[in-house]
Design an enzyme around this catalytic site. Sequence first.
Site, PDB file in Angstrom:
ATOM      1  N   PRO A   1       1.995  -4.656  -2.548  1.00 39.84           N
ATOM      2  CA  PRO A   1       1.824  -5.784  -3.470  1.00 39.84           C
ATOM      3  C   PRO A   1       3.139  -6.461  -3.803  1.00 39.84           C
ATOM      4  O   PRO A   1       4.152  -5.806  -4.047  1.00 39.84           O
ATOM      5  CB  PRO A   1       1.210  -5.121  -4.701  1.00 39.84           C
ATOM      6  CG  PRO A   1       0.448  -3.968  -4.148  1.00 39.84           C
ATOM      7  CD  PRO A   1       1.289  -3.464  -3.010  1.00 39.84           C
ATOM      8  N   CYS A   2       3.098  -7.796  -3.813  1.00 40.37           N
ATOM      9  CA  CYS A   2       4.348  -8.551  -3.950  1.00 40.37           C
ATOM     10  C   CYS A   2       4.440  -9.327  -5.260  1.00 40.37           C
ATOM     11  O   CYS A   2       5.310 -10.168  -5.408  1.00 40.37           O
ATOM     12  CB  CYS A   2       4.477  -9.527  -2.781  1.00 40.37           C
ATOM     13  SG  CYS A   2       3.161 -10.768  -2.714  1.00 40.37           S
ATOM     14  N   GLN A   3       3.553  -9.040  -6.217  1.00 43.00           N
ATOM     15  CA  GLN A   3       3.565  -9.845  -7.440  1.00 43.00           C
ATOM     16  C   GLN A   3       4.912  -9.821  -8.136  1.00 43.00           C
ATOM     17  O   GLN A   3       5.372 -10.830  -8.660  1.00 43.00           O
ATOM     18  CB  GLN A   3       2.471  -9.359  -8.408  1.00 43.00           C
ATOM     19  CG  GLN A   3       1.071  -9.710  -7.968  1.00 43.00           C
ATOM     20  CD  GLN A   3       0.465  -8.648  -7.058  1.00 43.00           C
ATOM     21  OE1 GLN A   3       1.161  -7.823  -6.504  1.00 43.00           O
ATOM     22  NE2 GLN A   3      -0.846  -8.680  -6.903  1.00 43.00           N
TER      23      GLN A   3
END
Length: 387
Positions: A136-138
């Site tokens: 996840p790159c949030q």
Amino acid sequence: MEGKQLSLFPNFEYQSDKNYHKKAKLGRYEKIQYELNNNDNDPYKKFIEIEEKPLCKSDYKFVDLFCGAGGMTQGLVQAGFDPVVSVEENSIASATHRKNFPQCHHFCGDIKQFDSTEWLKKICSPEIHLVVGGPPCQGFSVAGKRNPDDPRNNLFREFVRVVSEIRPWYIVMENVPGIITMKKGAVKDEICQAFVDIGYSNISIAILESAAYGVPQIRPRTFFIANKFGKINPYPKPQLLPHQYKPIESAISDLPELTPIPEINHQWTRHSQEYMERLAQVPPGGSLYKTYADAFKRQYLGKPSMTIKENHGGTHIHPYLNRVISAREMARLQSFPDSFIFEGSMKKAMWQIGNAVPPRLAECIGYGLIPFLNKIADERKKEEFKN
């Protein structure tokens, strides 16, 4: 009742109106990309000319971590790879992966609970040639609030853990370009060191622009590639120059403009007449909202799509119709085939598509890897023959 379609731009005349036609931004990360690709003195990174459909000398198997709906899987399958296991926490995205890749084994749950050794035992412990995935790159993304302390940033360590257990020939980890500059490069260095610590010491990094590989969308992505043999890490050379990038209409012009086709996810948010009149006032590159300037933006005609995503229940505005683009139009802009069907509601389909790796980009990465996997396979056969 759905409102009648209105258009502020009949016959695409707005293209010649300089007051409305803001300059499209192509290459937001060109400087970082140039420095990575030309000035980092990485002896293992090599950009190669790729061959369409190169012959695989073995049945190359891969595991897809944080697989989402399966953009990376789809691309690698197109390149000739065999998906063995997918890992995804979101149940709807995992259901989409299961629907489109029924031959794969699917783990739906927290990756921290995924025991790769046990899972591979269940399927007769095949040798895994490739582990891929996009943690996840949030916390890394610049399309919103960048939080260097977001706990999701450390999920890459679960990727590293699984790699240390499986010991694949190659690894490919994908993320947003913002990961390169996070904490002034400290995050990038931390990721690289984590792979060095488990024996993948020749890790390489490059930013690839999806549009340069035939995806009708501006979508730069960072790829970490490494292998356990101390060999070259191949990246596909760009196939198109910016003036050759495919425009948005090349991907979506044949889809019905006002008639949904739910069977292939060709659905969009229903708008009231008043809302459509507001959309009619939005110029190319402009947004319906000041607060959410990156959402509800009108796409440019004659240009590749701006990076697509699902924002606050909607997507970008169609280049000349006064509605948001449909889930299938999003999928086309990501290079998914129409046979790839997304599970869940329309909004959930849009969310899955917006988070995916463009299959065509993943396919090109696969094509780049195959010659090097073939060399390793040949070397192993020679060693077996000697013994």
